[in-house]
Design a protein around this motif. Sequence first.
Motif, PDB file in Angstrom:
ATOM      1  N   LEU A  34      70.506  27.456   2.977  1.00 62.15           N
ATOM      2  CA  LEU A  34      70.784  28.894   2.946  1.00 62.15           C
ATOM      3  C   LEU A  34      72.019  29.208   3.784  1.00 62.15           C
ATOM      4  O   LEU A  34      72.879  30.001   3.373  1.00 62.15           O
ATOM      5  N   GLY A  35      72.118  28.564   4.947  1.00 65.96           N
ATOM      6  CA  GLY A  35      73.274  28.790   5.801  1.00 65.96           C
ATOM      7  C   GLY A  35      74.578  28.432   5.120  1.00 65.96           C
ATOM      8  O   GLY A  35      75.577  29.153   5.236  1.00 65.96           O
ATOM      9  N   ASP A  36      74.587  27.326   4.358  1.00 64.57           N
ATOM     10  CA  ASP A  36      75.794  26.912   3.640  1.00 64.57           C
ATOM     11  C   ASP A  36      76.243  27.986   2.658  1.00 64.57           C
ATOM     12  O   ASP A  36      77.442  28.289   2.549  1.00 64.57           O
ATOM     13  N   VAL A  37      75.292  28.566   1.925  1.00 59.65           N
ATOM     14  CA  VAL A  37      75.627  29.598   0.934  1.00 59.65           C
ATOM     15  C   VAL A  37      76.115  30.869   1.618  1.00 59.65           C
ATOM     16  O   VAL A  37      77.021  31.550   1.140  1.00 59.65           O
ATOM     17  N   MET A  38      75.516  31.178   2.768  1.00 58.07           N
ATOM     18  CA  MET A  38      75.858  32.403   3.488  1.00 58.07           C
ATOM     19  C   MET A  38      77.146  32.270   4.294  1.00 58.07           C
ATOM     20  O   MET A  38      77.739  33.285   4.681  1.00 58.07           O
ATOM     21  N   GLY A  39      77.555  31.040   4.582  1.00 58.78           N
ATOM     22  CA  GLY A  39      78.701  30.843   5.464  1.00 58.78           C
ATOM     23  C   GLY A  39      78.304  30.777   6.917  1.00 58.78           C
ATOM     24  O   GLY A  39      79.118  31.050   7.812  1.00 58.78           O
ATOM     25  N   TYR A  40      77.038  30.418   7.171  1.00 60.60           N
ATOM     26  CA  TYR A  40      76.521  30.267   8.531  1.00 60.60           C
ATOM     27  C   TYR A  40      75.937  28.866   8.680  1.00 60.60           C
ATOM     28  O   TYR A  40      75.695  28.170   7.702  1.00 60.60           O
ATOM     29  N   SER A  41      75.668  28.482   9.907  1.00 62.54           N
ATOM     30  CA  SER A  41      75.013  27.204  10.148  1.00 62.54           C
ATOM     31  C   SER A  41      73.506  27.351   9.956  1.00 62.54           C
ATOM     32  O   SER A  41      72.963  28.468  10.023  1.00 62.54           O
ATOM     33  N   GLY A  42      72.852  26.215   9.738  1.00 61.93           N
ATOM     34  CA  GLY A  42      71.392  26.244   9.660  1.00 61.93           C
ATOM     35  C   GLY A  42      70.792  26.715  10.971  1.00 61.93           C
ATOM     36  O   GLY A  42      69.744  27.381  10.994  1.00 61.93           O
ATOM     37  N   ALA A  43      71.452  26.383  12.082  1.00 58.69           N
ATOM     38  CA  ALA A  43      70.979  26.816  13.400  1.00 58.69           C
ATOM     39  C   ALA A  43      71.004  28.331  13.527  1.00 58.69           C
ATOM     40  O   ALA A  43      70.125  28.939  14.160  1.00 58.69           O
ATOM     41  N   ALA A  44      72.016  28.969  12.924  1.00 55.64           N
ATOM     42  CA  ALA A  44      72.109  30.433  12.967  1.00 55.64           C
ATOM     43  C   ALA A  44      70.957  31.071  12.189  1.00 55.64           C
ATOM     44  O   ALA A  44      70.376  32.068  12.623  1.00 55.64           O
ATOM     45  N   VAL A  45      70.641  30.488  11.029  1.00 54.79           N
ATOM     46  CA  VAL A  45      69.513  30.990  10.236  1.00 54.79           C
ATOM     47  C   VAL A  45      68.215  30.809  11.020  1.00 54.79           C
ATOM     48  O   VAL A  45      67.371  31.711  11.087  1.00 54.79           O
ATOM     49  N   SER A  46      68.061  29.646  11.646  1.00 60.65           N
ATOM     50  CA  SER A  46      66.872  29.363  12.448  1.00 60.65           C
ATOM     51  C   SER A  46      66.741  30.355  13.610  1.00 60.65           C
ATOM     52  O   SER A  46      65.639  30.833  13.915  1.00 60.65           O
ATOM     53  N   ALA A  47      67.866  30.681  14.243  1.00 63.33           N
ATOM     54  CA  ALA A  47      67.842  31.600  15.386  1.00 63.33           C
ATOM     55  C   ALA A  47      67.321  32.972  14.986  1.00 63.33           C
ATOM     56  O   ALA A  47      66.582  33.615  15.741  1.00 63.33           O
ATOM     57  N   VAL A  48      67.688  33.428  13.786  1.00 66.46           N
ATOM     58  CA  VAL A  48      67.203  34.722  13.313  1.00 66.46           C
ATOM     59  C   VAL A  48      65.728  34.625  12.925  1.00 66.46           C
ATOM     60  O   VAL A  48      64.921  35.508  13.248  1.00 66.46           O
ATOM     61  N   GLU A  49      65.355  33.546  12.242  1.00 64.85           N
ATOM     62  CA  GLU A  49      63.968  33.395  11.791  1.00 64.85           C
ATOM     63  C   GLU A  49      62.990  33.220  12.952  1.00 64.85           C
ATOM     64  O   GLU A  49      61.808  33.546  12.822  1.00 64.85           O
ATOM     65  N   THR A  50      63.474  32.718  14.071  1.00 62.73           N
ATOM     66  CA  THR A  50      62.615  32.550  15.251  1.00 62.73           C
ATOM     67  C   THR A  50      62.797  33.689  16.256  1.00 62.73           C
ATOM     68  O   THR A  50      62.196  33.650  17.337  1.00 62.73           O
ATOM     69  N   CYS A  51      63.615  34.671  15.892  1.00 57.56           N
ATOM     70  CA  CYS A  51      63.889  35.834  16.737  1.00 57.56           C
ATOM     71  C   CYS A  51      64.595  35.454  18.038  1.00 57.56           C
ATOM     72  O   CYS A  51      64.532  36.188  19.028  1.00 57.56           O
ATOM     73  N   ALA A  52      65.259  34.293  18.025  1.00 56.99           N
ATOM     74  CA  ALA A  52      66.022  33.890  19.207  1.00 56.99           C
ATOM     75  C   ALA A  52      67.277  34.730  19.351  1.00 56.99           C
ATOM     76  O   ALA A  52      67.746  34.986  20.460  1.00 56.99           O
ATOM     77  N   LYS A  53      67.838  35.145  18.196  1.00 48.91           N
ATOM     78  CA  LYS A  53      69.011  36.001  18.198  1.00 48.91           C
ATOM     79  C   LYS A  53      68.847  37.090  17.134  1.00 48.91           C
ATOM     80  O   LYS A  53      68.248  36.838  16.082  1.00 48.91           O
TER      81      LYS A  53
END
Length: 272
Positions: A34-53
């Motif tokens: 998903l991050g690749d399609v969005m132009g973000y890293s997988g870590a960025a997607v994970s950070a949102v899904e875990t409410c870290a950021k």
Amino acid sequence: MGQPKKKAASPAAQYFAEVLRLLRTAKGRSQNELGDVMGYSGAAVSAVETCAKPATDEFIEAAEKALGAGGLVLAAAKYLRLERYPEHFQGFVQLEQEALSVSSYCPQVIHGLLQTKEYAHALLSCAFPPLEDDEVEQLVSARMERRALLDRRPICVINIVIEEAALRCRVGGPEVMRAQYEYLLACAQRPNVVLQVMPSSTTGHAGLQGPLTVLETPELTTLVYMEGNGHSMLVSQPDEVGVLARRYAMISRQALRPEESIALIEQLAGEL
């Protein structure tokens, strides 16, 4: 001494994270994919899904597009964006964005709907106790989002009376104020905006009791909102609303006419 506890994510942030995760897994995509399609890293997607950021506006728009979510991501983000406003203001901003008309008297600062980004930033930077830089940026972003009301369809009629003293206060310095005056003049040309100035030469007027905003809701109900020093009050009792609405009407009658107000703002701009 132990480390301070991390502040728990808000219900709105948790809800958005869950919606994002469910939509992603329904599409059969990993966080990296998903991050690749969005132009973000997988870590960025994970950070949102875990409410870290928190999810930024750019992230939200990219996720909606990448997932083909049919508006579900944007709908979940509506509540997330609401939390960018101070708690005492969150209820009002929803009413404001849906209102048929907004009529405000502003004795101290220029109305938030008519502020430039630079003016808003300078104003919020004056807060005491001081705000963190990221808090200021979040509040500025939220204030700029409110300006969508100016272009909303169906049209919202916006009537603003600003004290001359508020216009003369050089928030952010001459350059910031020059741009702010120009923006006010541009807003005053809009068919749905009536801008008036209460001149300092007035010996007394009905607005001396403080700021107020009169709202007409889509249900044709009139409400009055008042705030100060981080506290607010929403008045809905018909008899109280009637008094306050008539007070605003008197303030508007005592202020300069729109064309005189424009001339005064032009004069102030020329003094910089």
